[in-house]
Design an enzyme around this catalytic site. Structure first.
Site, PDB file in Angstrom:
ATOM      1  N   CYS A 125      22.756 -32.568 -23.160  1.00 17.84           N
ATOM      2  CA  CYS A 125      22.008 -31.308 -23.276  1.00 17.84           C
ATOM      3  C   CYS A 125      22.957 -30.141 -23.544  1.00 17.84           C
ATOM      4  O   CYS A 125      24.101 -30.346 -23.969  1.00 17.84           O
ATOM      5  CB  CYS A 125      21.127 -31.034 -22.066  1.00 17.84           C
ATOM      6  SG  CYS A 125      19.810 -29.847 -22.492  1.00 17.84           S
ATOM      7  N   ASP A 194      19.564 -27.941 -13.545  1.00 20.10           N
ATOM      8  CA  ASP A 194      18.458 -26.989 -13.430  1.00 20.10           C
ATOM      9  C   ASP A 194      18.135 -26.748 -11.966  1.00 20.10           C
ATOM     10  O   ASP A 194      17.634 -25.687 -11.601  1.00 20.10           O
ATOM     11  CB  ASP A 194      17.222 -27.510 -14.170  1.00 20.10           C
ATOM     12  CG  ASP A 194      17.451 -27.447 -15.671  1.00 20.10           C
ATOM     13  OD1 ASP A 194      18.096 -28.369 -16.208  1.00 20.10           O
ATOM     14  OD2 ASP A 194      17.046 -26.446 -16.283  1.00 20.10           O
TER      15      ASP A 194
HETATM   16  P1  RI2 Z   1      22.890 -23.851 -17.992  1.00 19.76           P
HETATM   17  C1  RI2 Z   1      18.768 -26.708 -19.467  1.00 19.76           C
HETATM   18  O1  RI2 Z   1      17.371 -26.786 -19.453  1.00 19.76           O
HETATM   19  C2  RI2 Z   1      19.413 -28.077 -19.500  1.00 19.76           C
HETATM   20  O2  RI2 Z   1      18.755 -29.021 -18.702  1.00 19.76           O
HETATM   21  C3  RI2 Z   1      20.780 -27.719 -18.976  1.00 19.76           C
HETATM   22  O3  RI2 Z   1      21.531 -28.841 -18.566  1.00 19.76           O
HETATM   23  C4  RI2 Z   1      20.400 -26.808 -17.820  1.00 19.76           C
HETATM   24  O4  RI2 Z   1      19.299 -26.043 -18.316  1.00 19.76           O
HETATM   25  C5  RI2 Z   1      21.453 -25.920 -17.288  1.00 19.76           C
HETATM   26  O5  RI2 Z   1      21.905 -25.050 -18.292  1.00 19.76           O
HETATM   27  P2  RI2 Z   1      16.446 -26.389 -20.737  1.00 19.76           P
HETATM   28  O6  RI2 Z   1      16.138 -24.903 -20.558  1.00 19.76           O
HETATM   29  O7  RI2 Z   1      22.246 -22.935 -16.995  1.00 19.76           O
HETATM   30  O8  RI2 Z   1      17.170 -26.691 -22.006  1.00 19.76           O
HETATM   31  O9  RI2 Z   1      24.163 -24.434 -17.457  1.00 19.76           O
HETATM   32  O10 RI2 Z   1      15.202 -27.198 -20.564  1.00 19.76           O
HETATM   33  O11 RI2 Z   1      23.069 -23.194 -19.338  1.00 19.76           O
END
Ligand code: RI2
Length: 320
Positions: A125, A194
């Site tokens: 991700c 998350d």
């Molecule tokens: P940072 C994201 O969720 C991903 O799951 C990623 O690993 C997590 O948030 C943390 O991201 P999504 O919004 O806060 O893409 O470290 O569903 O950037």
């Protein structure tokens, strides 16, 4: 209205990433407090509560969002005047945004120390916190290489490879199902979060649990980069993290699914990686074993415990 626009952008994932959505929500609350039409304390409180509600209900899993809103809203009850409430709100939102950036810097420094010269890192991700560690290790002169997954169905891996490419880091882009095929080339798995629960389980993008399981089986260390505001205080009082399930059309085009009346597309956006597949969690407060999640919640997000004690007192009194 800025709050509604921000809420829409978070819902549609135009603004995404657990840290980013928390900062965007804090910024929306700050803006709302500045632009308020309210002139008395009671209507100001009511307005802020309704804005908070709109933002908190956009995405249910990333606990950074309610944590940020909680921090910004705290003190609103105690404010004696409208001006005090308004100023307090603006200041707390600014403080949260600033401390979030500061946390990312600290995490990058701490996490980079766990990356050795020559390491091949796998990430899944697009996590600002995890990428911060990788970029910092590279900036400090370590020669590293990265494997980044595609991340079906929203392909956040494309954002990750763009960042890595622009930094000049040697990167391999693989489909999610290729992780096991490459795991023996990997020295370290590094992902974001998350939410982190009181027992140290990590909720992150769907597929993370498979990646971590595969890594553990292959004796590859799994590091999670997560700011303390991603720890979930209410898990202490038994609340579970809700896993967001998004539209099936993200996975299978609507026109195709119309031709398959017996097929239901399931599209959970996150999964839970159990504590035994995680070696360390890199926070701005230090690098901790996941089993120490309770301490982070107690020392950095005390309100969950206050609430627990309040409830406990009530329950014991009822039993007497
Ligand atoms: P940072 C994201 O969720 C991903 O799951 C990623 O690993 C997590 O948030 C943390 O991201 P999504 O919004 O806060 O893409 O470290 O569903 O950037």
């Amino acid at each position: 209205m800025f709050v509604t626009e921000t809420a829409e952008k978070i819902k549609s994932m135009e603004i995404r990433g657990a840290g980013r959505i928390a900062r965007a929500a804090a910024e929306a609350m700050r803006h709302h407090a500045m632009e308020t039409q309210a002139r008395d304390l009671v209507s100001f409180r009511r307005e802020m509560e309704s804005a908070a509600q709109t933002l908190v209900t956009t995405r249910p899993t990333a606990v950074s969002l309610p944590n940020a809103i909680h921090l910004v809203m705290s003190g609103l009850e105690r404010a004696a005047t409208f001006e005090e409430a308004q100023n307090g709100m603006i200041i707390r939102a600014e403080q949260f945004i600033q401390s979030s950036h500061h946390a990312l810097e600290k995490i990058a420094q701490f996490g980079a120390r766990h990356i050795r010269d020559g390491d091949i890192i796998l990430t899944h991700c697009n996590s600002e916190a995890a990428l911060g560690c990788i970029l910092e290790a590279y900036r400090s002169g370590k020669e590293i290489e990265v494997f980044a997954t595609e991340v079906r169905p929203r392909n956040q891996g494309l954002v990750t490879i763009r960042t890595l490419n622009d930094a000049g880091i040697k990167t391999n882009f693989i489909v999610d199902s290729a992780v096991r095929s490459f795991i023996h080339e990997i020295d370290l798995v590094l992902v974001g979060a998350d939410a982190v629960t009181v027992n140290g389980a990590v909720v992150n993008k769907i597929g993370t649990a498979q990646v971590a399981h595969t890594a553990t089986e292959a004796r590859v260390n799994v590091l999670v980069a997560a700011e303390t505001y991603k720890f979930a205080p209410r898990t202490i009082i038994g609340e579970l993290i809700q896993i967001e399930e998004r539209e099936g059309s993200e996975v299978l085009a609507y026109e195709i699914s119309q031709t398959l009346p017996h097929v239901t597309v399931r599209n959970p956006a996150f999964d839970v990686t159990p504590v035994e597949y995680i070696d360390l969690i890199v926070t701005e407060a230090g690098v901790i074993p996941p089993q120490m999640a309770y301490i982070i919640i107690r020392d950095y997000l005390g309100w969950g415990i206050e609430e627990f004690h309040k409830n406990f007192e009530i329950n014991t009194r009822n039993e007497e």
